[in-house]
Design a protein around this motif. Sequence first.
Motif, PDB file in Angstrom:
ATOM      1  N   GLU A  50       0.822  -1.207   0.000  1.00  0.00           N
ATOM      2  CA  GLU A  50       0.000   0.000   0.000  1.00  0.00           C
ATOM      3  C   GLU A  50       0.856   1.257   0.000  1.00  0.00           C
ATOM      4  O   GLU A  50       2.055   1.204   0.293  1.00  0.00           O
ATOM      5  CB  GLU A  50      -0.892   0.012   1.245  1.00  0.00           C
ATOM      6  CG  GLU A  50      -1.949  -1.069   1.294  1.00  0.00           C
ATOM      7  CD  GLU A  50      -2.661  -1.110   2.631  1.00  0.00           C
ATOM      8  OE1 GLU A  50      -3.759  -0.537   2.744  1.00  0.00           O
ATOM      9  OE2 GLU A  50      -2.108  -1.717   3.562  1.00  0.00           O
ATOM     10  N   ASP A 218       0.339  -1.895  -7.713  1.00  0.00           N
ATOM     11  CA  ASP A 218      -0.587  -2.627  -8.570  1.00  0.00           C
ATOM     12  C   ASP A 218      -0.042  -4.037  -8.822  1.00  0.00           C
ATOM     13  O   ASP A 218       0.823  -4.238  -9.676  1.00  0.00           O
ATOM     14  CB  ASP A 218      -0.769  -1.869  -9.893  1.00  0.00           C
ATOM     15  CG  ASP A 218      -1.759  -2.543 -10.825  1.00  0.00           C
ATOM     16  OD1 ASP A 218      -2.425  -3.499 -10.386  1.00  0.00           O
ATOM     17  OD2 ASP A 218      -1.856  -2.121 -11.992  1.00  0.00           O
ATOM     18  N   TYR A 254      -1.697 -10.569   4.750  1.00  0.00           N
ATOM     19  CA  TYR A 254      -1.701  -9.302   3.999  1.00  0.00           C
ATOM     20  C   TYR A 254      -1.517  -9.568   2.512  1.00  0.00           C
ATOM     21  O   TYR A 254      -2.187  -8.941   1.680  1.00  0.00           O
ATOM     22  CB  TYR A 254      -0.586  -8.396   4.525  1.00  0.00           C
ATOM     23  CG  TYR A 254      -0.485  -7.074   3.792  1.00  0.00           C
ATOM     24  CD1 TYR A 254      -1.543  -6.170   3.804  1.00  0.00           C
ATOM     25  CD2 TYR A 254       0.666  -6.726   3.082  1.00  0.00           C
ATOM     26  CE1 TYR A 254      -1.459  -4.961   3.142  1.00  0.00           C
ATOM     27  CE2 TYR A 254       0.762  -5.515   2.423  1.00  0.00           C
ATOM     28  CZ  TYR A 254      -0.301  -4.638   2.456  1.00  0.00           C
ATOM     29  OH  TYR A 254      -0.211  -3.436   1.791  1.00  0.00           O
ATOM     30  N   ALA A 257      -4.738 -10.705   1.064  1.00  0.00           N
ATOM     31  CA  ALA A 257      -5.664  -9.581   0.847  1.00  0.00           C
ATOM     32  C   ALA A 257      -5.326  -8.829  -0.433  1.00  0.00           C
ATOM     33  O   ALA A 257      -6.221  -8.451  -1.198  1.00  0.00           O
ATOM     34  CB  ALA A 257      -5.625  -8.643   2.049  1.00  0.00           C
ATOM     35  N   LEU A 258      -4.023  -8.601  -0.684  1.00  0.00           N
ATOM     36  CA  LEU A 258      -3.615  -7.907  -1.909  1.00  0.00           C
ATOM     37  C   LEU A 258      -3.982  -8.711  -3.144  1.00  0.00           C
ATOM     38  O   LEU A 258      -4.467  -8.161  -4.138  1.00  0.00           O
ATOM     39  CB  LEU A 258      -2.098  -7.656  -1.888  1.00  0.00           C
ATOM     40  CG  LEU A 258      -1.555  -6.625  -0.887  1.00  0.00           C
ATOM     41  CD1 LEU A 258      -0.041  -6.539  -1.015  1.00  0.00           C
ATOM     42  CD2 LEU A 258      -2.175  -5.251  -1.107  1.00  0.00           C
ATOM     43  N   SER A 260      -6.342 -10.925  -3.448  1.00  0.00           N
ATOM     44  CA  SER A 260      -7.801 -10.974  -3.621  1.00  0.00           C
ATOM     45  C   SER A 260      -8.351  -9.693  -4.230  1.00  0.00           C
ATOM     46  O   SER A 260      -9.449  -9.690  -4.796  1.00  0.00           O
ATOM     47  CB  SER A 260      -8.482 -11.232  -2.271  1.00  0.00           C
ATOM     48  OG  SER A 260      -8.474 -10.068  -1.461  1.00  0.00           O
ATOM     49  N   ALA A 261      -7.588  -8.590  -4.118  1.00  0.00           N
ATOM     50  CA  ALA A 261      -8.038  -7.298  -4.662  1.00  0.00           C
ATOM     51  C   ALA A 261      -7.727  -7.140  -6.139  1.00  0.00           C
ATOM     52  O   ALA A 261      -8.205  -6.202  -6.783  1.00  0.00           O
ATOM     53  CB  ALA A 261      -7.396  -6.155  -3.877  1.00  0.00           C
ATOM     54  N   VAL A 262      -6.923  -8.055  -6.711  1.00  0.00           N
ATOM     55  CA  VAL A 262      -6.601  -7.975  -8.140  1.00  0.00           C
ATOM     56  C   VAL A 262      -7.846  -8.325  -8.940  1.00  0.00           C
ATOM     57  O   VAL A 262      -8.445  -9.386  -8.735  1.00  0.00           O
ATOM     58  CB  VAL A 262      -5.445  -8.937  -8.502  1.00  0.00           C
ATOM     59  CG1 VAL A 262      -5.200  -8.921 -10.010  1.00  0.00           C
ATOM     60  CG2 VAL A 262      -4.180  -8.560  -7.752  1.00  0.00           C
ATOM     61  N   PRO A 263      -8.296  -7.459  -9.872  1.00  0.00           N
ATOM     62  CA  PRO A 263      -9.522  -7.730 -10.632  1.00  0.00           C
ATOM     63  C   PRO A 263      -9.418  -9.021 -11.445  1.00  0.00           C
ATOM     64  O   PRO A 263      -8.370  -9.327 -12.010  1.00  0.00           O
ATOM     65  CB  PRO A 263      -9.649  -6.507 -11.558  1.00  0.00           C
ATOM     66  CG  PRO A 263      -8.822  -5.449 -10.904  1.00  0.00           C
ATOM     67  CD  PRO A 263      -7.704  -6.157 -10.215  1.00  0.00           C
ATOM     68  N   LYS A 273     -13.107 -11.946  -1.821  1.00  0.00           N
ATOM     69  CA  LYS A 273     -12.274 -10.797  -1.486  1.00  0.00           C
ATOM     70  C   LYS A 273     -12.007 -10.764   0.014  1.00  0.00           C
ATOM     71  O   LYS A 273     -12.914 -10.955   0.826  1.00  0.00           O
ATOM     72  CB  LYS A 273     -12.938  -9.489  -1.923  1.00  0.00           C
ATOM     73  CG  LYS A 273     -12.856  -9.238  -3.416  1.00  0.00           C
ATOM     74  CD  LYS A 273     -13.101  -7.787  -3.742  1.00  0.00           C
ATOM     75  CE  LYS A 273     -12.832  -7.514  -5.220  1.00  0.00           C
ATOM     76  NZ  LYS A 273     -12.972  -6.090  -5.557  1.00  0.00           N
ATOM     77  N   ILE A 275     -10.836  -8.318   2.814  1.00  0.00           N
ATOM     78  CA  ILE A 275     -10.663  -6.891   3.105  1.00  0.00           C
ATOM     79  C   ILE A 275     -10.182  -6.740   4.542  1.00  0.00           C
ATOM     80  O   ILE A 275     -10.915  -7.059   5.483  1.00  0.00           O
ATOM     81  CB  ILE A 275     -11.976  -6.115   2.889  1.00  0.00           C
ATOM     82  CG1 ILE A 275     -12.481  -6.314   1.458  1.00  0.00           C
ATOM     83  CG2 ILE A 275     -11.777  -4.636   3.191  1.00  0.00           C
ATOM     84  CD1 ILE A 275     -13.836  -5.710   1.177  1.00  0.00           C
TER      85      ILE A 275
END
Length: 323
Positions: A50, A218, A254, A257-258, A260-263, A273, A275
Amino acid sequence: MIKVENLKKYFPVKRTVGEVLLRVPQRFVKAVDGVSFSISKGETFGLVGESGSGKTTTGRLILRLIEPTSGKIFFEDTDITKLSKEELRKFRKNMQIIFQDPMAALNPYMKVGDAIKHGLEIHNIGGSNQERKMLVMKMLERVNLSPPEDFYYRYPHELSGGQRQRIVIARALILRPKFVVADEAIAMLDVSVRSQLLKLLIDLKNEFNLTFLFITHDLATTKYICNKIGVMYLGKIVEIGDFKEIYTEPLHPYTKALISAVPEPDPKRKKKKIIPEGEVPNPINPPKGCKFHPRCPYAMDICKETEPSLKKVKNHIVACHLY
Protein backbone atom coordinates in the motif's frame (compact mmCIF):
# COMPACT_ATOMS: atom_id res chain seq x y z
CA MET A 1 23.76 -8.06 -8.04
CA ILE A 2 21.93 -6.27 -5.20
CA LYS A 3 21.96 -7.34 -1.58
CA VAL A 4 20.26 -5.35 1.18
CA GLU A 5 20.94 -6.21 4.83
CA ASN A 6 18.83 -4.91 7.72
CA LEU A 7 18.21 -1.59 5.97
CA LYS A 8 16.58 1.12 8.09
CA LYS A 9 15.46 4.69 7.51
CA TYR A 10 13.95 6.65 10.38
CA PHE A 11 12.69 10.17 9.69
CA PRO A 12 12.55 12.44 12.77
CA VAL A 13 9.12 13.90 13.48
CA LYS A 14 9.01 17.68 13.22
CA ARG A 15 6.41 20.27 14.11
CA THR A 16 6.13 24.01 13.59
CA VAL A 17 5.52 26.45 16.44
CA GLY A 18 4.80 29.85 14.90
CA GLU A 19 7.55 30.16 12.30
CA VAL A 20 10.03 27.94 14.15
CA LEU A 21 10.54 24.33 13.00
CA LEU A 22 11.11 22.03 15.97
CA ARG A 23 12.09 18.38 16.20
CA VAL A 24 9.93 16.23 18.43
CA PRO A 25 12.47 14.42 20.66
CA GLN A 26 12.82 10.64 20.22
CA ARG A 27 9.90 10.31 17.81
CA PHE A 28 10.48 8.89 14.36
CA VAL A 29 8.60 7.65 11.34
CA LYS A 30 10.12 4.23 10.71
CA ALA A 31 9.70 4.35 6.93
CA VAL A 32 12.00 1.35 6.38
CA ASP A 33 12.54 -0.85 9.41
CA GLY A 34 15.01 -3.71 8.99
CA VAL A 35 14.51 -4.71 5.35
CA SER A 36 16.65 -7.49 3.83
CA PHE A 37 16.50 -9.06 0.36
CA SER A 38 18.66 -9.79 -2.68
CA ILE A 39 18.23 -9.37 -6.45
CA SER A 40 20.10 -11.65 -8.84
CA LYS A 41 21.62 -10.41 -12.08
CA GLY A 42 19.05 -10.15 -14.87
CA GLU A 43 16.14 -10.50 -12.45
CA THR A 44 13.16 -8.22 -11.96
CA PHE A 45 12.25 -7.97 -8.29
CA GLY A 46 8.81 -6.51 -7.63
CA LEU A 47 8.30 -4.54 -4.43
CA VAL A 48 4.58 -4.18 -3.68
CA GLY A 49 2.40 -2.79 -0.92
CA GLU A 50 0.00 0.00 0.00
CA SER A 51 0.92 3.67 -0.17
CA GLY A 52 3.13 4.51 2.79
CA SER A 53 4.55 1.00 3.16
CA GLY A 54 8.12 2.18 2.43
CA LYS A 55 8.57 0.95 -1.14
CA THR A 56 9.82 4.20 -2.67
CA THR A 57 12.04 4.97 0.32
CA THR A 58 13.65 1.52 -0.05
CA GLY A 59 14.36 2.15 -3.75
CA ARG A 60 15.90 5.55 -3.06
CA LEU A 61 18.00 4.16 -0.22
CA ILE A 62 19.45 1.48 -2.52
CA LEU A 63 20.56 4.22 -4.94
CA ARG A 64 21.70 6.39 -2.00
CA LEU A 65 19.49 9.24 -3.13
CA ILE A 66 18.73 9.42 0.58
CA GLU A 67 21.07 8.21 3.31
CA PRO A 68 20.11 5.15 5.41
CA THR A 69 19.86 5.33 9.18
CA SER A 70 21.61 1.96 9.32
CA GLY A 71 22.12 -1.22 7.32
CA LYS A 72 24.21 -2.29 4.36
CA ILE A 73 23.66 -2.09 0.59
CA PHE A 74 25.85 -4.22 -1.67
CA PHE A 75 26.14 -3.73 -5.42
CA GLU A 76 28.19 -6.56 -6.96
CA ASP A 77 29.96 -7.13 -3.59
CA THR A 78 30.71 -3.40 -3.14
CA ASP A 79 29.20 -1.89 0.02
CA ILE A 80 27.98 1.41 -1.44
CA THR A 81 27.06 2.80 1.99
CA LYS A 82 30.82 3.28 2.53
CA LEU A 83 31.46 5.17 -0.72
CA SER A 84 32.34 8.86 -0.60
CA LYS A 85 30.31 11.39 -2.59
CA GLU A 86 32.93 11.48 -5.35
CA GLU A 87 33.17 7.67 -5.51
CA LEU A 88 29.39 7.46 -5.57
CA ARG A 89 29.15 10.00 -8.42
CA LYS A 90 31.43 7.84 -10.58
CA PHE A 91 29.53 4.74 -9.52
CA ARG A 92 26.15 6.32 -10.29
CA LYS A 93 26.08 5.45 -14.00
CA ASN A 94 25.67 1.76 -13.03
CA MET A 95 22.48 2.49 -11.07
CA GLN A 96 19.65 4.62 -12.41
CA ILE A 97 16.03 5.39 -11.56
CA ILE A 98 12.83 5.89 -13.54
CA PHE A 99 10.67 8.28 -11.52
CA GLN A 100 6.90 8.07 -11.17
CA ASP A 101 6.07 11.64 -12.23
CA PRO A 102 7.96 12.60 -15.41
CA MET A 103 6.82 16.22 -15.27
CA ALA A 104 8.42 16.61 -11.83
CA ALA A 105 11.52 14.64 -12.87
CA LEU A 106 12.30 16.77 -15.95
CA ASN A 107 13.55 20.36 -15.91
CA PRO A 108 10.75 22.39 -17.56
CA TYR A 109 13.33 24.88 -18.94
CA MET A 110 15.57 22.23 -20.52
CA LYS A 111 14.89 20.69 -23.92
CA VAL A 112 14.40 16.94 -23.66
CA GLY A 113 17.42 16.20 -25.88
CA ASP A 114 19.66 18.20 -23.54
CA ALA A 115 18.11 16.48 -20.51
CA ILE A 116 19.02 13.05 -21.87
CA LYS A 117 22.46 14.23 -23.02
CA HIS A 118 23.28 15.75 -19.61
CA GLY A 119 24.19 12.37 -18.11
CA LEU A 120 26.62 11.68 -20.96
CA GLU A 121 28.33 15.01 -20.27
CA ILE A 122 28.62 14.36 -16.53
CA HIS A 123 30.22 10.94 -17.05
CA ASN A 124 32.24 12.04 -20.08
CA ILE A 125 30.67 9.50 -22.44
CA GLY A 126 31.04 10.29 -26.15
CA GLY A 127 33.98 12.14 -27.65
CA SER A 128 32.17 15.23 -28.88
CA ASN A 129 28.86 17.06 -28.59
CA GLN A 130 27.82 15.75 -32.01
CA GLU A 131 28.57 12.17 -31.01
CA ARG A 132 26.53 12.57 -27.81
CA LYS A 133 23.67 14.01 -29.83
CA MET A 134 23.72 10.94 -32.08
CA LEU A 135 23.60 8.66 -29.02
CA VAL A 136 20.57 10.59 -27.76
CA MET A 137 18.89 10.33 -31.19
CA LYS A 138 19.37 6.55 -31.21
CA MET A 139 17.95 6.25 -27.70
CA LEU A 140 14.91 8.39 -28.59
CA GLU A 141 14.25 6.09 -31.51
CA ARG A 142 14.71 3.04 -29.28
CA VAL A 143 12.00 4.21 -26.87
CA ASN A 144 9.67 4.68 -29.88
CA LEU A 145 9.86 8.47 -30.18
CA SER A 146 10.25 8.78 -33.94
CA PRO A 147 11.41 10.67 -35.83
CA PRO A 148 13.84 11.64 -33.03
CA GLU A 149 14.50 15.08 -34.58
CA ASP A 150 10.90 16.02 -33.75
CA PHE A 151 11.43 15.37 -30.03
CA TYR A 152 15.04 16.41 -29.40
CA TYR A 153 14.31 20.16 -29.35
CA ARG A 154 10.95 20.04 -27.56
CA TYR A 155 10.25 21.01 -23.96
CA PRO A 156 8.50 18.62 -21.52
CA HIS A 157 5.23 20.59 -21.52
CA GLU A 158 4.94 20.05 -25.28
CA LEU A 159 4.72 16.27 -24.87
CA SER A 160 2.01 13.90 -23.65
CA GLY A 161 2.34 11.99 -20.37
CA GLY A 162 3.35 8.79 -22.15
CA GLN A 163 5.96 10.61 -24.26
CA ARG A 164 7.42 12.29 -21.17
CA GLN A 165 7.74 8.93 -19.43
CA ARG A 166 9.59 7.57 -22.48
CA ILE A 167 11.99 10.52 -22.13
CA VAL A 168 12.61 9.62 -18.48
CA ILE A 169 13.25 5.99 -19.50
CA ALA A 170 15.65 7.15 -22.24
CA ARG A 171 17.51 9.39 -19.77
CA ALA A 172 17.93 6.49 -17.33
CA LEU A 173 19.15 4.01 -19.97
CA ILE A 174 21.43 6.30 -22.02
CA LEU A 175 24.27 5.55 -19.56
CA ARG A 176 23.82 1.79 -20.08
CA PRO A 177 23.31 1.04 -16.37
CA LYS A 178 23.35 -2.45 -14.91
CA PHE A 179 20.59 -1.85 -12.36
CA VAL A 180 17.43 0.26 -12.66
CA VAL A 181 14.83 1.20 -10.05
CA ALA A 182 11.45 1.68 -11.73
CA ASP A 183 9.42 3.60 -9.14
CA GLU A 184 5.73 3.35 -10.11
CA ALA A 185 6.98 3.93 -13.67
CA ILE A 186 3.59 3.38 -15.32
CA ALA A 187 1.20 4.34 -12.50
CA MET A 188 0.28 7.83 -13.77
CA LEU A 189 -0.61 6.77 -17.32
CA ASP A 190 -3.76 5.66 -19.11
CA VAL A 191 -4.34 1.91 -19.25
CA SER A 192 -3.60 1.65 -22.99
CA VAL A 193 -0.31 3.55 -22.59
CA ARG A 194 0.61 1.46 -19.55
CA SER A 195 0.59 -1.74 -21.59
CA GLN A 196 2.80 -0.17 -24.27
CA LEU A 197 5.34 1.08 -21.72
CA LEU A 198 5.31 -2.20 -19.84
CA LYS A 199 6.15 -4.03 -23.06
CA LEU A 200 8.87 -1.44 -23.78
CA LEU A 201 10.44 -1.99 -20.33
CA ILE A 202 10.43 -5.76 -20.86
CA ASP A 203 12.06 -5.39 -24.31
CA LEU A 204 14.71 -2.97 -22.99
CA LYS A 205 15.44 -5.24 -20.03
CA ASN A 206 16.14 -8.16 -22.36
CA GLU A 207 18.06 -6.08 -24.90
CA PHE A 208 20.38 -4.39 -22.37
CA ASN A 209 20.47 -7.31 -19.89
CA LEU A 210 19.16 -5.08 -17.10
CA THR A 211 18.34 -5.91 -13.50
CA PHE A 212 15.18 -4.19 -12.22
CA LEU A 213 13.66 -3.24 -8.90
CA PHE A 214 10.04 -2.71 -9.97
CA ILE A 215 8.14 -0.72 -7.33
CA THR A 216 4.36 -0.74 -7.63
CA HIS A 217 1.11 -0.82 -5.66
CA ASP A 218 -0.59 -2.63 -8.57
CA LEU A 219 -0.05 -6.38 -8.20
CA ALA A 220 -1.71 -7.04 -11.57
CA THR A 221 1.27 -5.60 -13.48
CA THR A 222 3.91 -7.58 -11.59
CA LYS A 223 3.02 -10.91 -13.20
CA TYR A 224 3.99 -9.56 -16.62
CA ILE A 225 7.48 -8.37 -15.69
CA CYS A 226 8.62 -9.72 -12.27
CA ASN A 227 10.50 -12.91 -11.44
CA LYS A 228 10.22 -12.46 -7.67
CA ILE A 229 7.93 -10.39 -5.48
CA GLY A 230 8.55 -8.84 -2.07
CA VAL A 231 5.52 -7.62 -0.12
CA MET A 232 5.98 -4.65 2.24
CA TYR A 233 3.75 -3.48 5.06
CA LEU A 234 4.52 -0.51 7.30
CA GLY A 235 8.26 -0.53 6.62
CA LYS A 236 8.68 -4.32 6.86
CA ILE A 237 9.04 -7.13 4.35
CA VAL A 238 6.30 -9.65 5.20
CA GLU A 239 6.73 -12.11 2.33
CA ILE A 240 9.10 -12.88 -0.55
CA GLY A 241 8.55 -15.52 -3.20
CA ASP A 242 8.48 -16.47 -6.86
CA PHE A 243 5.73 -14.48 -8.58
CA LYS A 244 3.79 -17.61 -9.63
CA GLU A 245 3.77 -18.97 -6.10
CA ILE A 246 2.83 -15.59 -4.62
CA TYR A 247 -0.18 -15.48 -6.97
CA THR A 248 -1.29 -19.10 -6.59
CA GLU A 249 -0.41 -19.75 -2.95
CA PRO A 250 0.14 -16.57 -0.90
CA LEU A 251 0.99 -17.30 2.73
CA HIS A 252 0.89 -14.03 4.66
CA PRO A 253 -2.65 -12.72 5.40
CA TYR A 254 -1.70 -9.30 4.00
CA THR A 255 -0.46 -10.87 0.75
CA LYS A 256 -3.70 -12.84 0.52
CA ALA A 257 -5.66 -9.58 0.85
CA LEU A 258 -3.61 -7.91 -1.91
CA ILE A 259 -4.06 -10.88 -4.25
CA SER A 260 -7.80 -10.97 -3.62
CA ALA A 261 -8.04 -7.30 -4.66
CA VAL A 262 -6.60 -7.97 -8.14
CA PRO A 263 -9.52 -7.73 -10.63
CA GLU A 264 -10.57 -11.00 -12.27
CA PRO A 265 -10.88 -10.55 -16.08
CA ASP A 266 -13.33 -13.44 -16.44
CA PRO A 267 -16.73 -12.36 -15.00
CA LYS A 268 -17.78 -16.00 -14.62
CA ARG A 269 -14.92 -16.68 -12.24
CA LYS A 270 -15.60 -15.26 -8.81
CA LYS A 271 -13.09 -15.14 -6.00
CA LYS A 272 -13.53 -14.26 -2.36
CA LYS A 273 -12.27 -10.80 -1.49
CA ILE A 274 -10.33 -10.42 1.74
CA ILE A 275 -10.66 -6.89 3.11
CA PRO A 276 -8.43 -6.11 6.12
CA GLU A 277 -10.25 -4.46 9.00
CA GLY A 278 -9.58 -0.83 9.88
CA GLU A 279 -6.83 1.34 8.46
CA VAL A 280 -3.03 1.28 8.31
CA PRO A 281 -1.71 2.14 11.83
CA ASN A 282 0.12 5.38 12.56
CA PRO A 283 3.77 4.84 11.46
CA ILE A 284 4.94 7.13 14.30
CA ASN A 285 3.35 4.82 16.86
CA PRO A 286 3.03 1.37 15.24
CA PRO A 287 1.39 -1.51 17.15
CA LYS A 288 3.45 -3.85 19.29
CA GLY A 289 4.25 -7.31 17.94
CA CYS A 290 3.18 -7.98 14.34
CA LYS A 291 2.33 -4.65 12.74
CA PHE A 292 -0.51 -6.24 10.78
CA HIS A 293 -2.25 -7.89 13.75
CA PRO A 294 -4.90 -5.13 14.34
CA ARG A 295 -6.23 -5.80 10.81
CA CYS A 296 -5.54 -9.53 10.55
CA PRO A 297 -8.45 -12.04 10.64
CA TYR A 298 -6.07 -14.76 11.91
CA ALA A 299 -4.44 -12.75 14.75
CA MET A 300 -3.45 -14.73 17.86
CA ASP A 301 -2.25 -13.62 21.29
CA ILE A 302 1.40 -14.07 20.29
CA CYS A 303 0.89 -11.69 17.34
CA LYS A 304 0.06 -8.86 19.76
CA GLU A 305 3.26 -9.30 21.76
CA THR A 306 6.03 -10.76 19.57
CA GLU A 307 7.13 -9.51 16.17
CA PRO A 308 7.50 -12.47 13.76
CA SER A 309 10.83 -12.99 12.01
CA LEU A 310 11.23 -13.97 8.38
CA LYS A 311 11.42 -17.73 7.96
CA LYS A 312 11.41 -20.11 5.01
CA VAL A 313 8.08 -21.86 4.48
CA LYS A 314 7.84 -24.06 1.38
CA ASN A 315 9.54 -21.89 -1.27
CA HIS A 316 8.51 -18.59 0.33
CA ILE A 317 10.09 -16.41 2.96
CA VAL A 318 7.35 -15.17 5.27
CA ALA A 319 7.04 -13.29 8.58
CA CYS A 320 3.96 -14.74 10.24
CA HIS A 321 3.24 -16.71 13.45
CA LEU A 322 0.82 -18.96 11.53
CA TYR A 323 3.83 -20.89 10.22
